[in-house]
Design an enzyme around this catalytic site. Structure first.
Site, PDB file in Angstrom:
ATOM      1  N   ASP A   1     -11.346  -4.305 -13.724  1.00 55.29           N
ATOM      2  CA  ASP A   1     -10.126  -3.864 -13.049  1.00 55.29           C
ATOM      3  C   ASP A   1      -9.144  -3.403 -14.131  1.00 55.29           C
ATOM      4  O   ASP A   1      -9.474  -3.399 -15.332  1.00 55.29           O
ATOM      5  CB  ASP A   1      -9.562  -5.032 -12.204  1.00 55.29           C
ATOM      6  CG  ASP A   1      -8.673  -4.549 -11.054  1.00 55.29           C
ATOM      7  OD1 ASP A   1      -8.374  -3.340 -10.970  1.00 55.29           O
ATOM      8  OD2 ASP A   1      -8.265  -5.397 -10.232  1.00 55.29           O
TER       9      ASP A   1
ATOM     10  N   HIS B   1      -1.695  -9.220  -6.770  1.00 56.80           N
ATOM     11  CA  HIS B   1      -2.056  -8.778  -5.416  1.00 56.80           C
ATOM     12  C   HIS B   1      -3.484  -9.227  -5.152  1.00 56.80           C
ATOM     13  O   HIS B   1      -4.165  -9.717  -6.068  1.00 56.80           O
ATOM     14  CB  HIS B   1      -1.914  -7.251  -5.248  1.00 56.80           C
ATOM     15  CG  HIS B   1      -2.901  -6.442  -6.036  1.00 56.80           C
ATOM     16  ND1 HIS B   1      -2.756  -6.189  -7.379  1.00 56.80           N
ATOM     17  CD2 HIS B   1      -4.068  -5.848  -5.677  1.00 56.80           C
ATOM     18  CE1 HIS B   1      -3.780  -5.464  -7.807  1.00 56.80           C
ATOM     19  NE2 HIS B   1      -4.595  -5.244  -6.788  1.00 56.80           N
TER      20      HIS B   1
END
Ligand code: ZN
Length: 272
Positions: free
Chosen positions: A8, A116
């Site tokens: 990520d 998140h």
């Protein structure tokens, strides 16, 4: 030894905000190089300690961030989206271990760069009552195939989430977050040494990591930012309403729970 890397971007060392990692953002091209450099550091350390086959799954946004022309040629790259298994596309029982690079803390965590969980509209995603970060959700999918998570890099709270949610992977703090959009960051030479030390520990102990397995049926509970999103999630047969913005689905196994979570994300995008 075959390893799977899911990479990520929010947890890459030089990154502090979406201004850098939204495709088209001011600093996006620079951020892509930083991401590719960190993935390469992990790939190269894995090779040094005996990995023979490496699959890297690009796991951020459109999932076409990593620069193939700069990636170590010993690694194969899964690039692009959508992918049914998203951040874990490509995982199966043939892998020996999973490595998470550039990961971030779950939604609602303080002192965490761009916290998140899969989408900003997800307030929380719980598995059997326990709030999960992406590491927890993805690590359980690896666990479904009997594969352990051996390593995670990100800020200090990404590491904390992984330690809470998974069976004790090696955690490498590449930056110290001081807020959602601020962190103490370090020149890459420093980051590289931290990553290499963590990889040495993970690879030397690779046989000792345990997969995180959810046995039997699995309860998925998802809270969304807008009630209309919960209404759309309720279109999935078997999904029930907990409150205006929260839905529950009881899955036959973890793969089923993960697929339903993915379907909820697809159904709830674009609702305002
Ligand atoms: Zn991301």
């Amino acid at each position: 030894m075959k390893i799977f890397i899911s990479a990520d971007m929010e947890g890459i060392s030089g990154i502090v905000s979406m201004e850098q990692i939204d495709p088209g953002a001011r600093d996006y091209e620079r951020a892509r190089r930083m991401m590719t450099r960190e993935v390469n550091t992990v790939v190269e350390a894995a090779l040094e300690y005996g990995a023979t086959e490496i699959v890297v799954n690009d796991s951020h946004d459109n999932m076409d961030n990593i620069l193939i022309e700069e990636l170590n040629p010993k690694a194969a790259l899964i690039s692009g989206s959508p992918k049914p298994l998203s951040m874990m596309q490509g995982i199966d029982e043939s892998f020996d271990a999973v490595f998470f690079v550039g990961y971030h803390a779950r939604a609602g965590t303080a002192q965490a760069v761009v916290d998140h969980t899969y989408a900003f509209r997800v307030i929380s995603a719980k598995i059997n009552g326990k709030p999960m970060s992406e590491a927890g959700l993805n690590g359980r999918l690896a666990g479904y195939f009997g594969v352990p998570v051996a390593f995670l890099s990100g800020d200090q709270n990404a590491v904390a989430c992984a330690k809470q949610e998974l069976n004790n992977p090696v955690g490498v703090v590449v930056k110290e977050a001081v807020g959602r959009n601020a962190a103490m960051i370090h020149p890459f030479d420093v980051v590289k040494e931290r990553l290499r030390a963590g990889m040495a520990e993970a690879m030397k102990n690779i046989k000792t990591f345990e997969p995180t397995v959810e046995k039997g049926s699995v309860e998925l509970e998802v809270s969304l930012s807008i009630s209309g999103m919960a209404d759309m999630a309720l279109l999935i047969p078997g999904t029930i309403k907990k409150d205006g913005r929260t839905v529950i689905y009881t899955a036959k196994d973890y793969m089923d729970a993960y697929r339903v979570f993915r379907a909820m994300l697809v159904l709830t995008s674009g609702i305002r």
